[in-house]
Design an enzyme around this catalytic site. Structure first.
Site, PDB file in Angstrom:
ATOM      1  N   ASP A 266      -8.827   2.569  -2.899  1.00 37.30           N
ATOM      2  CA  ASP A 266      -8.633   3.859  -1.429  1.00 37.30           C
ATOM      3  C   ASP A 266      -7.906   5.098  -1.762  1.00 37.30           C
ATOM      4  O   ASP A 266      -8.181   5.554  -2.470  1.00 37.30           O
ATOM      5  CB  ASP A 266      -6.944   3.410  -1.062  1.00 37.30           C
ATOM      6  CG  ASP A 266      -6.363   3.485  -0.182  1.00 37.30           C
ATOM      7  OD1 ASP A 266      -6.702   3.536   0.947  1.00 37.30           O
ATOM      8  OD2 ASP A 266      -5.123   4.872  -0.481  1.00 37.30           O
TER       9      ASP A 266
ATOM     10  N   HIS B 114       0.553  -0.997  -0.451  1.00 40.60           N
ATOM     11  CA  HIS B 114      -0.564  -0.254  -0.673  1.00 40.60           C
ATOM     12  C   HIS B 114       0.876   1.318  -0.027  1.00 40.60           C
ATOM     13  O   HIS B 114       1.473   2.240   1.393  1.00 40.60           O
ATOM     14  CB  HIS B 114      -1.000  -0.206   1.406  1.00 40.60           C
ATOM     15  CG  HIS B 114      -2.226   0.913   1.435  1.00 40.60           C
ATOM     16  ND1 HIS B 114      -2.791   1.165   1.915  1.00 40.60           N
ATOM     17  CD2 HIS B 114      -2.069   2.463   0.493  1.00 40.60           C
ATOM     18  CE1 HIS B 114      -3.390   2.251   1.466  1.00 40.60           C
ATOM     19  NE2 HIS B 114      -2.920   3.267   0.879  1.00 40.60           N
TER      20      HIS B 114
ATOM     21  N   HIS C 261     -11.092   0.513   1.406  1.00 43.39           N
ATOM     22  CA  HIS C 261     -10.825   1.432   2.824  1.00 43.39           C
ATOM     23  C   HIS C 261     -12.162   1.480   3.283  1.00 43.39           C
ATOM     24  O   HIS C 261     -13.337   1.903   2.565  1.00 43.39           O
ATOM     25  CB  HIS C 261     -10.255   2.846   1.405  1.00 43.39           C
ATOM     26  CG  HIS C 261     -10.125   4.285   2.410  1.00 43.39           C
ATOM     27  ND1 HIS C 261      -9.223   5.153   2.217  1.00 43.39           N
ATOM     28  CD2 HIS C 261     -11.376   5.110   3.147  1.00 43.39           C
ATOM     29  CE1 HIS C 261      -9.707   5.968   3.280  1.00 43.39           C
ATOM     30  NE2 HIS C 261     -11.016   6.104   3.808  1.00 43.39           N
TER      31      HIS C 261
ATOM     32  N   HIS D  37       1.714   5.488  -2.424  1.00 37.49           N
ATOM     33  CA  HIS D  37       1.234   5.985  -3.205  1.00 37.49           C
ATOM     34  C   HIS D  37       1.858   6.759  -3.962  1.00 37.49           C
ATOM     35  O   HIS D  37       2.945   7.826  -3.591  1.00 37.49           O
ATOM     36  CB  HIS D  37       0.152   7.665  -1.972  1.00 37.49           C
ATOM     37  CG  HIS D  37      -0.809   6.739  -2.408  1.00 37.49           C
ATOM     38  ND1 HIS D  37      -2.274   6.743  -2.578  1.00 37.49           N
ATOM     39  CD2 HIS D  37      -1.643   6.674  -0.944  1.00 37.49           C
ATOM     40  CE1 HIS D  37      -3.001   6.020  -1.796  1.00 37.49           C
ATOM     41  NE2 HIS D  37      -3.139   6.069  -0.785  1.00 37.49           N
TER      42      HIS D  37
ATOM     43  N   ASP E  56       1.264   3.064   3.728  1.00 35.26           N
ATOM     44  CA  ASP E  56       0.311   3.995   3.390  1.00 35.26           C
ATOM     45  C   ASP E  56       1.226   5.198   2.950  1.00 35.26           C
ATOM     46  O   ASP E  56       0.755   6.556   2.830  1.00 35.26           O
ATOM     47  CB  ASP E  56      -0.946   4.413   4.525  1.00 35.26           C
ATOM     48  CG  ASP E  56      -1.850   4.785   3.319  1.00 35.26           C
ATOM     49  OD1 ASP E  56      -1.680   5.206   2.022  1.00 35.26           O
ATOM     50  OD2 ASP E  56      -2.927   5.143   4.129  1.00 35.26           O
TER      51      ASP E  56
ATOM     52  N   GLY F 223      -2.591  12.196   4.834  1.00 36.12           N
ATOM     53  CA  GLY F 223      -1.653  11.272   4.503  1.00 36.12           C
ATOM     54  C   GLY F 223      -0.060  11.681   4.895  1.00 36.12           C
ATOM     55  O   GLY F 223       0.252  12.539   5.187  1.00 36.12           O
TER      56      GLY F 223
HETATM   57  O1  DOR Z   1      -3.661  10.014   5.180  1.00 41.09           O
HETATM   58  C1  DOR Z   1      -3.974   8.976   3.470  1.00 41.09           C
HETATM   59  N1  DOR Z   1      -4.136   9.519   2.522  1.00 41.09           N
HETATM   60  N2  DOR Z   1      -5.730   7.901   3.196  1.00 41.09           N
HETATM   61  C2  DOR Z   1      -5.805   7.864   2.195  1.00 41.09           C
HETATM   62  O2  DOR Z   1      -6.951   6.442   2.249  1.00 41.09           O
HETATM   63  C3  DOR Z   1      -5.642   8.134   1.519  1.00 41.09           C
HETATM   64  C4  DOR Z   1      -4.183   8.282   1.604  1.00 41.09           C
HETATM   65  C5  DOR Z   1      -3.607   9.773  -0.043  1.00 41.09           C
HETATM   66  O3  DOR Z   1      -4.262   9.758  -1.390  1.00 41.09           O
HETATM   67  O4  DOR Z   1      -3.146  10.633   0.521  1.00 41.09           O
HETATM   68 ZN    ZN Z   2      -4.022   4.967   0.746  1.00 39.31          ZN
END
Ligand code: DOR
Ligand code: ZN
Length: 454
Positions: free
Chosen positions: A167, A73, A194, A75, A320, A339
């Site tokens: 997500d 997980h 999610h 990004h 994450d 995030g």
């Molecule tokens: O804190 C988060 N950031 N939770 C998420 O589910 C998405 C992620 C993001 O894309 O920044």
């Molecule tokens: Zn995420």
């Protein structure tokens, strides 16, 4: 400065011979040597006499050898927000964090719901050659929660998409989630949820509790997560396919997972390093760095999550890793994007909580940060035992290294690092992907290659 090998060319399949000299697989037993030929472990034990004389020998200093870490997980923000992270900088951060494979989420722009986008992400990751970057497809087209993405086309594409998730958003519609499960079952792909009932979290930026009440922040209650976990457990039971819960964050979610597992329901779950370490007490300064989704919770949640990871109720750790620019983080708390970064600090955090404290050993770390995530995502060539004939995806960990997290040293393009200035005592020393060194902390005079400088 961090040393990265030159990127821009696809890593060749054959990597010659390298010897990891004086390492301790899983931190157990005496020092040994691991010989790697053409990307495969060919010998463990004293270096064979007939070893290739041109072999590269890397001194391991009795450090811990683990299977390369797998993060299901992250990004990496490409396509769409290359100002905050790219596949190249994200791969550098991953290699530095000890990872040999990552799964990058579908909430890109455009959304990862077409084979051509998935193929481009996969191909870029392979071209960079520092880490296998697996694209995650969205469950619904455009993350709109209305129409299912064509899982089959993505599964059959060159990217071989094996996991789907909206997500950032929950698949709220139960009938759509049911159809997604039925569709996913035939293809044996994983659905990662999610879990957030968005009706219950409208306008919320912090965990619903005393801290949020005192600070005047609208609260995100535990039940918003737990009600979806309970529903999806029942859907997984009745429609017979597995569901994976992203970033479990509450004591109640742990109880539900425990129940589901005793019922034989194929429900798996991950926990993030930040939910294992931090509580909502961090919000006292209204620093947007600590806004994250789901939110940081209370100390009993942290204790339950730790216990659940130890006893297997929660299967694995996933970071994450969510890079954001300062324009989205250095703002009023309620306006900050949720995030935080995770790839470069996760091993140190897990080691601090579980190994340095004596609660668990390196086998446990190998299980929750490599073997389990590889098993859940059905990755055939990562998270494998350290044994002859296995692919050489490996990480050397230095368990006696004091270092201070410093934003100036990050490989990531963003700086939303909640640990800046914090001291840790475990550090990744070397990462190897299919026999190629993708990160070497101790290489002299290393620099980030020009193409990746930021
Ligand atoms: O804190 C988060 N950031 N939770 C998420 O589910 C998405 C992620 C993001 O894309 O920044
Ligand atoms: Zn995420």
């Amino acid at each position: 400065m961090t040393n990265y090998p030159a990127t821009g060319a696809q890593a060749p399949a054959a990597a010659g011979t390298i010897v990891l000299h004086n390492v301790r697989p899983y931190g157990e037993g005496e020092d040994t040597s691991v010989t790697i030929t053409d990307g495969v472990i060919t010998h463990i034990g004293p270096v064979p006499e007939d070893v290739d004389p041109t072999a590269t020998v890397i001194e391991g200093h009795s450090r811990v050898l683990l299977p390369g870490l797998v993060d299901m997980h992250v990004h990496l923000r490409e396509p769409g927000r290359e100002d905050t992270e790219t596949i190249e900088t994200g791969s550098q951060a991953a290699a530095k964090g000890g990872f040999t494979a990552v799964f990058t989420m579908a909430n890109t722009a455009p959304v990862l719901d077409q084979p051509i986008i998935a193929e481009s992400v996969w191909a870029k990751g392979q071209k960079v050659g520092l880490c296998d970057v697996h694209p995650v497809g969205s469950i619904t087209k455009g993350l709109e929660g209305k129409t299912l993405t064509e899982f089959g086309m993505l599964r059959n594409s060159d990217a071989k998409v094996r996991m789907f998730s909206d997500d950032g958003k929950c698949v709220t519609d139960p009938q759509l989630m049911r159809r997604a499960l039925e569709y996913a079952k035939g293809l044996d792909v994983l659905l990662a949820q999610h879990a957030e009932d968005h009706r219950m979290t409208e306008g919320a930026s912090a965990h619903e509790g005393q801290t949020a009440a005192r600070l005047g922040l609208r609260g995100w209650p535990r039940v918003a997560e737990e009600s979806i976990v309970a529903r999806d457990a029942l859907l997984a039971r009745d429609y017979g396919n597995r569901v994976h819960i992203c970033h479990a964050s509450t004591t109640g979610t742990v109880e539900l997972l425990k129940w589901a597992k005793t019922q034989g329901i194929p429900l798996t779950a991950e926990v993030t390093p930040h939910h294992l370490l931090l509580t909502d007490s961090k919000l006292e300064t209204y620093d947007g760095l600590y806004r994250v989704n789901p939110p940081l919770r209370e100390s009993h949640d942290v204790a339950a999550l730790r216990e659940a990871l130890l006893d297997g109720t929660i299967d694995c750790v996933a970071t994450d890793h969510a890079p954001h620019g300062s324009e989205d983080k250095c703002v009023e708390f309620e306006h900050a994007k949720p995030g935080m970064l995770g790839l470069e600090s996760s091993l140190a955090i897990v080691a601090r909580i579980f190994v340095e404290s004596g609660l668990a050993d390196w086998r446990f770390v190998a299980r929750v940060m490599s073997e389990k995530p590889a098993e859940i995502t059905r990755l055939p060539d990562h998270g494998r035992p350290i044994a002859v004939g296995e692919p050489a995806n490996l990480t050397i960990v230095d368990p006696q290294s004091s270092w201070t997290s410093d934003n100036a040293q990050l490989a990531s393009k963003s700086e939303n690092n909640p640990y800046a200035g914090e001291e840790f005592h475990t550090q990744v020393a070397l990462t190897v992907l299919r026999g190629h060194v993708t990160y070497d902390r101790d290489a002299a005079g290393g620099r980030v290659p020009a193409a990746a400088a930021h």
